[in-house]
Scaffold this active site. Sequence first.
Site, PDB file in Angstrom:
ATOM      1  N   ARG A  79       0.853  -1.192   0.000  1.00  6.79           N
ATOM      2  CA  ARG A  79       0.000   0.000   0.000  1.00  6.79           C
ATOM      3  C   ARG A  79       0.886   1.238   0.000  1.00  6.79           C
ATOM      4  NH1 ARG A  79      -2.335   3.174   4.882  1.00  6.79           N
ATOM      5  NH2 ARG A  79      -3.691   4.626   3.806  1.00  6.79           N
ATOM      6  N   HIS A 125      -2.864  11.000   1.039  1.00  7.91           N
ATOM      7  CA  HIS A 125      -2.312  10.795   2.382  1.00  7.91           C
ATOM      8  C   HIS A 125      -1.700  12.127   2.848  1.00  7.91           C
ATOM      9  CE1 HIS A 125      -0.685   7.519   5.266  1.00  7.91           C
ATOM     10  NE2 HIS A 125      -0.357   8.669   5.810  1.00  7.91           N
ATOM     11  N   GLU A 172      -7.125   8.564   6.789  1.00  6.88           N
ATOM     12  CA  GLU A 172      -7.335   9.197   8.084  1.00  6.88           C
ATOM     13  C   GLU A 172      -7.828  10.642   8.002  1.00  6.88           C
ATOM     14  OE1 GLU A 172      -3.766   8.698  10.399  1.00  6.88           O
ATOM     15  OE2 GLU A 172      -4.025   6.540  10.517  1.00  6.88           O
ATOM     16  N   ASN A 312      -6.942   1.820  10.045  1.00  7.46           N
ATOM     17  CA  ASN A 312      -5.609   2.066  10.601  1.00  7.46           C
ATOM     18  C   ASN A 312      -5.720   1.988  12.115  1.00  7.46           C
ATOM     19  OD1 ASN A 312      -4.679   2.512   8.050  1.00  7.46           O
ATOM     20  ND2 ASN A 312      -4.105   4.652   8.368  1.00  7.46           N
ATOM     21  N   TYR A 314      -3.439   1.368  15.939  1.00  4.45           N
ATOM     22  CA  TYR A 314      -2.124   1.266  16.587  1.00  4.45           C
ATOM     23  C   TYR A 314      -2.172   0.895  18.063  1.00  4.45           C
ATOM     24  CZ  TYR A 314       0.013   3.323  12.456  1.00  4.45           C
ATOM     25  OH  TYR A 314       0.451   3.534  11.173  1.00  4.45           O
ATOM     26  N   GLU A 384      -3.129  -0.051   8.080  1.00  8.03           N
ATOM     27  CA  GLU A 384      -1.917   0.274   8.846  1.00  8.03           C
ATOM     28  C   GLU A 384      -2.000  -0.343  10.229  1.00  8.03           C
ATOM     29  OE1 GLU A 384      -0.871   4.447   9.258  1.00  8.03           O
ATOM     30  OE2 GLU A 384      -1.300   4.802   7.143  1.00  8.03           O
TER      31      GLU A 384
HETATM   32  C1  GBH Z   1      -0.634   6.951  10.970  1.00  4.49           C
HETATM   33  O1  GBH Z   1      -1.548   7.663  11.751  1.00  4.49           O
HETATM   34  C2  GBH Z   1      -0.363   7.677   9.678  1.00  4.49           C
HETATM   35  O2  GBH Z   1      -1.278   7.285   8.677  1.00  4.49           O
HETATM   36  C3  GBH Z   1       1.052   7.475   9.183  1.00  4.49           C
HETATM   37  O3  GBH Z   1       1.313   8.360   8.138  1.00  4.49           O
HETATM   38  C4  GBH Z   1       2.018   7.649  10.335  1.00  4.49           C
HETATM   39  O4  GBH Z   1       3.349   7.573   9.945  1.00  4.49           O
HETATM   40  C5  GBH Z   1       1.723   6.572  11.336  1.00  4.49           C
HETATM   41  O5  GBH Z   1       0.423   6.751  11.804  1.00  4.49           O
HETATM   42  C6  GBH Z   1       2.609   6.587  12.575  1.00  4.49           C
HETATM   43  O6  GBH Z   1       2.370   7.736  13.316  1.00  4.49           O
HETATM   44  O7  GBH Z   1      -0.737  13.672  19.210  1.00  4.49           O
HETATM   45  O8  GBH Z   1      -2.169  12.868  20.968  1.00  4.49           O
HETATM   46  O9  GBH Z   1      -3.098  14.190  19.160  1.00  4.49           O
HETATM   47  C7  GBH Z   1      -1.820   7.066  13.004  1.00  4.49           C
HETATM   48  C8  GBH Z   1      -2.948   7.766  13.735  1.00  4.49           C
HETATM   49  C9  GBH Z   1      -3.639   9.664  14.884  1.00  4.49           C
HETATM   50  C10 GBH Z   1      -1.617   8.625  15.526  1.00  4.49           C
HETATM   51  C11 GBH Z   1      -3.227  10.893  15.624  1.00  4.49           C
HETATM   52  C12 GBH Z   1      -1.191   9.855  16.259  1.00  4.49           C
HETATM   53  C13 GBH Z   1      -1.923  11.790  17.388  1.00  4.49           C
HETATM   54  C14 GBH Z   1      -2.448  11.758  18.754  1.00  4.49           C
HETATM   55  N1  GBH Z   1      -2.469   8.954  14.416  1.00  4.49           N
HETATM   56  N2  GBH Z   1      -2.349  10.561  16.727  1.00  4.49           N
HETATM   57  S1  GBH Z   1      -2.105  13.230  19.579  1.00  4.49           S
END
Ligand code: GBH
Length: 483
Positions: A79, A125, A172, A312, A314, A384
């Site tokens: 992707r 993106h 996102e 996505n 995490y 992701e």
């Molecule tokens: C992904 O987002 C992205 O799609 C990708 O590009 C990126 O490299 C990857 O994550 C790793 O970060 O700072 O407390 O407001 C993941 C979702 C949502 C994670 C927003 C970080 C910030 C929380 N992201 N979040 S805060």
Amino acid sequence: MTTQTSSLPSDFLWGFATASYQIEGAVNEDGRGPSIWDAFCKIPGKIADGSSGDVACDSYHRIDQDVALLKSCGAKAYRFSLSWSRIIPKGGRNDPINHKGLEYYLNLVDALHAAGITPLITLFHWDLPLALEERYGGFLNKDEFVADFTHYARVVFIAFAGKVKHWITFNEPWCSSVLGYNVGQFAPGRTSDRTKSPVGDGATECWIVGHNILIAHGAAVKVYREEFKGVYGGEIGITLNGDWAEPYDPSNPADIEASNRKIEFSISWFADPIYHGKYPDSMIAQLGSRLPKFTPEEIALVQGSNDFYGMNHYCANYIRSKPNTTPDPTDVAGNLDILMENKAGESIGPITQSPWLRPNALGFRKLLKWLSDRYGYPKILVTENGTSVLGENDMKLEELLDDEFRAWYFREYIGAMADAFTLDGVNVRGYMAWSLMDNFEWAEGYETRFGVTYVDYGNGQKRIPKKSAKEIGKIFGKYIQKS
Ligand code: GBH
């Protein structure tokens, strides 16, 4: 806990993910126009290490290396995203198309096919053409933005007709909306916080932006379905981010309710209109007239616009309710506290290099089930999933390459996904690990690494696979049923 009996279907599509601005570099080459991220990186203080995507992993010049790397990991799929301003440098529907830019992606797709790897393309993106931001305010201008995105999507669908069968419109939209227009941490950096930006209104703009992205998504899907799908087949959907929410005090009904509301504010904001044709009641109740209303024509575009749900994911958080407080006008989470520890003082998961990310694989399984229950067991592609590692950037190379923590993360999360498939009936059909290689981690710059491959930025962007690069194939080898 992962049970030994869980498995994944024999046609399960797995591989790795990246994004254009995070890996390509070559920002001034072959006619590419600037994006809002090129501009944002130039503002002092916005990027942790003062860096930018100017060179990044230099993937623009390394198609062969990147495809060989994917192959060596055993990936079935890749992707990646397209840089809109590489393809249409000024972005708009009356602006010239840059064939050199398209050529890079066509070459990449051909190389992937030659290696037996299935391409999944993300149209957007986060790297909006800067010219559109300057011309009419980018996402904030509904009519212009929707028309330009739809045009861009059609240009791409024509160029890749028959070659690409898996399409993601937006990555996102929560991040583009909230981080770009409320927190101001991402481009274009608008916020009500005047210490961060002279412009922006965090109480209204993020909701308008989210609304406009949903409509642009729906409009692009309509184009794909009406003009391409009948002839070439394939599928198209949007990718949403969202963490699992666990109550701070499981014996407090208000915390349980707040946990659910947190997921509604981050995920259902976009998924409810797509699957149910309306915004969540909890958001309407809190935001009132600040949440835009869909016209009948708009909701007709949005509702039913996903062939699959792009997920996505995490990590997880503990959520604590805020009894009897009036929500702040700039609140985006649902008037609640997002915490890393529960009432008993237990952490949701181990600490990583990313302050927001603590792994909790059971939360992945729970969220897969939550989404399936709410949206009628749609086909899900995990677009992701991955982790940073605490202190990784400061480790000696040998230690860094032995990334057992990341390998453990993938074992846990892929195991939890197999449990969701086998035990909960979740229709998950694909999984892309984030990321194929260390890359430009947005506002964190290069200090935070998410790759299964080490990139030596000081040494010609040399790629060296970490332990986790090979681990993922082994994990899938264990779970995927032999056909
Ligand atoms: C992904 O987002 C992205 O799609 C990708 O590009 C990126 O490299 C990857 O994550 C790793 O970060 O700072 O407390 O407001 C993941 C979702 C949502 C994670 C927003 C970080 C910030 C929380 N992201 N979040 S805060």
